[in-house]
Design a protein around this motif. Structure first.
Motif, PDB file in Angstrom:
ATOM      1  N   PRO A 158       0.814  -1.221   0.000  1.00 19.53           N
ATOM      2  CA  PRO A 158       0.000   0.000   0.000  1.00 19.53           C
ATOM      3  C   PRO A 158       0.850   1.275   0.000  1.00 19.53           C
ATOM      4  N   ALA A 159       0.353   2.277  -0.725  1.00 19.12           N
ATOM      5  CA  ALA A 159       1.022   3.582  -0.777  1.00 19.12           C
ATOM      6  C   ALA A 159       0.268   4.627   0.029  1.00 19.12           C
ATOM      7  N   ASN A 160      -0.896   4.256   0.560  1.00 15.37           N
ATOM      8  CA  ASN A 160      -1.665   5.186   1.377  1.00 15.37           C
ATOM      9  C   ASN A 160      -2.696   4.398   2.198  1.00 15.37           C
ATOM     10  N   TRP A 161      -3.423   5.099   3.053  1.00 16.74           N
ATOM     11  CA  TRP A 161      -4.374   4.458   3.956  1.00 16.74           C
ATOM     12  C   TRP A 161      -5.500   3.771   3.197  1.00 16.74           C
ATOM     13  N   GLU A 162      -5.983   4.384   2.127  1.00 17.49           N
ATOM     14  CA  GLU A 162      -7.071   3.790   1.360  1.00 17.49           C
ATOM     15  C   GLU A 162      -6.651   2.445   0.779  1.00 17.49           C
ATOM     16  N   CYS A 283       7.875   2.543   4.579  1.00 19.58           N
ATOM     17  CA  CYS A 283       7.333   3.519   5.511  1.00 19.58           C
ATOM     18  C   CYS A 283       6.496   4.547   4.765  1.00 19.58           C
ATOM     19  N   LEU A 284       5.407   4.967   5.404  1.00 20.91           N
ATOM     20  CA  LEU A 284       4.518   5.973   4.824  1.00 20.91           C
ATOM     21  C   LEU A 284       4.363   7.134   5.798  1.00 20.91           C
ATOM     22  N   PRO A 285       5.080   8.231   5.594  1.00 23.49           N
ATOM     23  CA  PRO A 285       4.835   9.412   6.436  1.00 23.49           C
ATOM     24  C   PRO A 285       3.460   9.986   6.128  1.00 23.49           C
ATOM     25  N   GLY A 286       2.728  10.337   7.170  1.00 21.95           N
ATOM     26  CA  GLY A 286       1.397  10.886   6.961  1.00 21.95           C
ATOM     27  C   GLY A 286       0.452   9.936   6.269  1.00 21.95           C
ATOM     28  N   LEU A 287       0.665   8.631   6.446  1.00 22.28           N
ATOM     29  CA  LEU A 287      -0.145   7.589   5.803  1.00 22.28           C
ATOM     30  C   LEU A 287      -0.200   7.758   4.294  1.00 22.28           C
TER      31      LEU A 287
END
Length: 413
Positions: A158-162, A283-287
């Motif tokens: 995943p690259a983001n929360w969605e 790691c994803l800063p800020g999701l």
């Protein structure tokens, strides 16, 4: 016990004595995980190398350690130095005159010229005097993902929360916990703060943390945050209650979980396990939605010793100087996974996630205040209690939880 070794330092001159006996310094902190222990050893080695004796007094868990530390100092049993969060943890102790004043050494060494962002040193300053030394920049604004878990199950990392939510059901089918969580109050509150930035937006975060806006606290953007926390209940395993943060991190490291929302100190655990950012984990800063950093972190305070003990004060000042020195800053933060407070040091050896953080920090608009800087300990405690109750009580509605949150912000200090 005092040793008989004599040496001269800049701290000696500031303390107003011509020679100093090396001193035993009891140091209290809550860095007890494997990665944290490796980092704190850098500090201990520097202090011991200067001729003093670092007497380690670790207390597991910040929520456990903080009241013990404060009670000892206010009760007349001060340690030589203590870790606390950068912010308002020691405000009452400073007002009571129980902390050693570091202003002279801060001015002599030009701390204001190299400590960045400036908010860190401001958080150590009371009525124009400096009472603590920030040692790192920590931010909770990160999600850590096990790349192998996703790839072995035919999923894109995943690259983001969605995207994370979209893949959660398939991880469950494969017997993998989507989200590793520890049920401690500070962990759940920290996760909610990440949602506040990533899903509610930077403006929402600033309105609540800086302006104490009741309207923002009760608005639709904040409702998204409560809805996300409610949704996260279904992504965790039943063993989350009371779980330590590093045990949750280990679930990601070992592939038992897909991801964890946790501060950048988690990197120390990945490093200790021999894993590399961009290879075994991401790691994803800020999701992945709002890559910003809330610049909290750790500072060291130096309680005034009982009685006239110039040798202790001089040793405290030298320790303060060592903690911000270039070599110690590099060694400590590379192991801790945090960012250094100096902007003038070489971090070529930083991993890919740390370099993401450094790039974010380069833009002042990306820097947000941490909760410890925005709220008093009492307000922080009320917010933490609410998040714990909401997360662990499916019967509590979003409307009820948000209404209680509004009341807390209305009277926040």
């Amino acid at each position: 016990m005092l040793k008989i070794k004599v040496f001269l330092t800049a701290a000696t001159l500031l303390a107003g004595v011509s020679s100093v006996y090396a001193a035993d310094l009891e140091v209290t902190h809550w860095w007890t995980s494997g990665g944290e222990a490796a980092a704190v050893k850098v500090f201990a080695d520097a202090v011991n190398g200067a001729g003093h004796n670092w007497v380690d007094s670790a207390i597991a868990g910040g929520s456990n350690a903080r009241p013990i530390i404060i009670s000892r100092i206010s009760g007349g049993d001060p340690m030589g130095a203590t870790q606390l969060n950068t912010g308002r943890d020691a405000e009452d102790l400073i007002k009571a005159g129980l902390m050693t004043d570091l202003t002279e050494i801060a001015e002599k060494e030009g701390w204001a010229d190299f400590i960045r962002p400036a908010k860190l040193l401001e958080s150590c300053t009371y009525e124009g005097r400096v009472y603590c030394v920030p040692v790192n920049i920590h931010s909770f604004q990160w999600m850590w993902l096990n790349r192998g878990v996703y790839e072995s199950n035919g999923l894109t990392v995943p690259a983001n929360w969605e995207e994370f939510i979209g893949s959660a059901s398939k991880l469950k089918e494969a017997g993998v916990t989507p989200l590793a969580v520890g049920g401690e109050a500070w962990q759940l509150s920290g996760m909610a703060n990440v949602f506040q930035v990533a899903l509610g937006g930077v403006d929402l975060y600033r309105q609540i943390k800086e302006e104490k806006s009741v309207e923002a606290a009760g608005g639709p953007a904040m409702r998204k945050v409560f809805e996300a926390v409610a949704a996260a209940r279904g992504l965790v395993d039943s063993g989350y209650v009371g779980r330590a943060w590093n045990d949750a991190t280990n679930m990601v490291i070992t592939g038992k979980a897909g991801a964890q929302i946790m501060g950048d100190w988690a990197q120390g655990e990945f490093s200790l396990a021999g894993q590399t950012a961009g290879n075994e984990y991401d790691c994803l800063p800020g999701l992945g939605a709002n890559p910003v950093l809330d610049t909290g972190g750790d500072s060291f305070f130096f309680p005034k010793p009982n009685g006239d003990k110039p040798e202790i004060v001089a040793a405290q000042l030298e320790m303060a100087s060592l903690l911000v020195s270039k070599q110690v800053q590099v060694g400590f933060n590379l192991r801790k996974g945090s960012l250094p407070i100096r902007g003038d040091i070489n971090l070529d050896d930083a991993n890919a996630c740390m370099k993401k953080g450094i790039a974010i920090l380069a833009n002042p608009e990306n820097i947000l205040p941490g909760s410890e800087q925005a709220f008093s300990s009492d307000t922080q405690g009320q917010i933490e209690d609410l998040w714990v109750e909401f997360f662990s009580s499916p019967e509590m509605s979003v409307d009820e939880a948000q209404s209680r949150y509004v009341e807390i912000i209305e009277y926040a200090d």
